[in-house]
Design an enzyme around this catalytic site. Sequence first.
Site, PDB file in Angstrom:
ATOM      1  N   TRP A 160     -12.084  -8.637  -1.202  1.00  0.00           N
ATOM      2  CA  TRP A 160     -11.236  -9.151  -2.290  1.00  0.00           C
ATOM      3  C   TRP A 160     -11.748 -10.545  -2.647  1.00  0.00           C
ATOM      4  CZ3 TRP A 160      -6.270 -12.218  -1.408  1.00  0.00           C
ATOM      5  CH2 TRP A 160      -5.527 -12.335  -2.583  1.00  0.00           C
ATOM      6  N   ASP A 241      -6.134  -8.785   7.485  1.00  0.00           N
ATOM      7  CA  ASP A 241      -5.323  -8.821   6.266  1.00  0.00           C
ATOM      8  C   ASP A 241      -4.741  -7.420   6.042  1.00  0.00           C
ATOM      9  OD1 ASP A 241      -4.144  -9.447   3.899  1.00  0.00           O
ATOM     10  OD2 ASP A 241      -5.982  -9.748   2.758  1.00  0.00           O
ATOM     11  N   LYS A 276       3.156  -4.994  -2.569  1.00  0.00           N
ATOM     12  CA  LYS A 276       2.854  -3.637  -3.049  1.00  0.00           C
ATOM     13  C   LYS A 276       3.853  -2.629  -2.487  1.00  0.00           C
ATOM     14  CE  LYS A 276      -1.053  -5.930  -3.587  1.00  0.00           C
ATOM     15  NZ  LYS A 276      -1.795  -6.372  -4.721  1.00  0.00           N
TER      16      LYS A 276
HETATM   17  C1  LMR Z   1      -5.686  -7.049  -6.501  1.00  0.00           C
HETATM   18  O1  LMR Z   1      -6.617  -7.089  -5.702  1.00  0.00           O
HETATM   19  O2  LMR Z   1      -5.800  -6.579  -7.643  1.00  0.00           O
HETATM   20  C2  LMR Z   1      -4.338  -7.566  -6.093  1.00  0.00           C
HETATM   21  O3  LMR Z   1      -4.353  -7.922  -4.757  1.00  0.00           O
HETATM   22  C3  LMR Z   1      -3.834  -8.624  -6.989  1.00  0.00           C
HETATM   23  C4  LMR Z   1      -4.549  -9.925  -6.821  1.00  0.00           C
HETATM   24  O4  LMR Z   1      -3.864 -10.922  -6.569  1.00  0.00           O
HETATM   25  O5  LMR Z   1      -5.779  -9.992  -6.925  1.00  0.00           O
END
Ligand code: LMR
Length: 433
Positions: A160, A241, A276
Amino acid sequence: MSLAGSLPSLVSLAERLFISRMCMTIPVASIFSHVPAYPGDPILSLMEGFQRDPRPHKVSLSVGLYLDEQGRLPVLQAIRRAEQQLAQNVLPCGYLPMEGAANYRAAAQRLVFGPQREAVNSGRIATLQALGGSGALKVGADFLRRYFPGAGVWVSDPTWDNHVAIFEGAGLKVGTYPYYDAATGTLCFEAMLAAIRALPCGDIVLLHACCHNPTGVDLSRQQWQALIPALVEGGLIPFVDMAYQGFGDGLDEDAWPVRALADAGVQFFAANSFSKNFSLYGERCGALHVVCADAAAAQTVLGQLKAAVRRNYSSPPTHGARLIATVLQTPELLALWQQELAAMCKRMTAMRGQLREALRARLPQRNWDYLVTQRGMFSYTGLTAAQVNQLREQHAIYLVRSGRLCVTGLTAQNIEQVAQAIAAAGVQSNGGL
Ligand code: LMR
């Protein structure tokens, strides 16, 4: 007041207006000229762009929001019921303690670590209410920067985007370990393990408990069982996480890696989010858990986590935590929430299956099975940035630039449109595609 008496003040008013007009017109150099323009967040700016897009057939497959079969953000029945319960006895809204509400923290700890586990019963987990999963990561990152200042942070390649931003923003150096093999669309576990074995002692390894963001590719239990001893032998600090508990194989199943680490006596960090799984994004509810050697160490760590909170935002907000604690502590609401969570998962699984079939029908020579083997909201499609742009510009279909597709934006109404557009984009053989 007499006219004579008010004259001087009228003059000074005129003077002030003149001066302020002058000030507006004199060009002054900005004291912010060295501040670069923000290019925008790779995920959240797509959400903003989507909202501005006037095309009625637009489809959002970018940001990780669970949408229902009508493409709407649901309000869960369990949350509605908790709201009604709270409305019957409106409580004052004083400051919560820096570490958050005690009942929320205990309920979050039980949900993540399971009831009646040694680590929970012995009091060796320091749990802090946090502003969503991101807030938990940030408080943990600040703590690590202060008390493990030389430690590097290692994240999966890819991860991420905000993981890197949060840890770098806290002043830590961030590197990557191999994770995803774009050629096969699977986990490159041997390379991952070898890289982790070679990390310097005391470094931090960021891991996803389940529903890996952005690839949807998780470690199997056997792979975790091989990884955990490597983390221990290397003297590494895991930071797990868990933003999607319950979106993979079930609440307990998804938390299995966290529980296995705790059972193995590992001292580590875990961040969990309720955004979520409770469809409660804007309330910013999550928790940071630091599993320590004993209860005394957990108390000391909690004290310093409180200090980190005080330095940042003093104390967390009340309402979302009350809602979640109410659901988790009321057996009837807990059961209702679990049913609703299972229904969300069922819909995601169904959409994954339908997209696979719709793509198979158009491009039968390709293997689309990854869509159903991957877990959670996301799949890594292997679409290039240019193809992602093409989907957005020509078909009003929004994916993240990396090719990450959020399956929750798919509905029975748009699935053919999406499959048609992906097939038309001329997919490459990298990634899952
Ligand atoms: C995502 O990865 O789309 C979500 O976790 C929202 C975000 O804050 O990036």
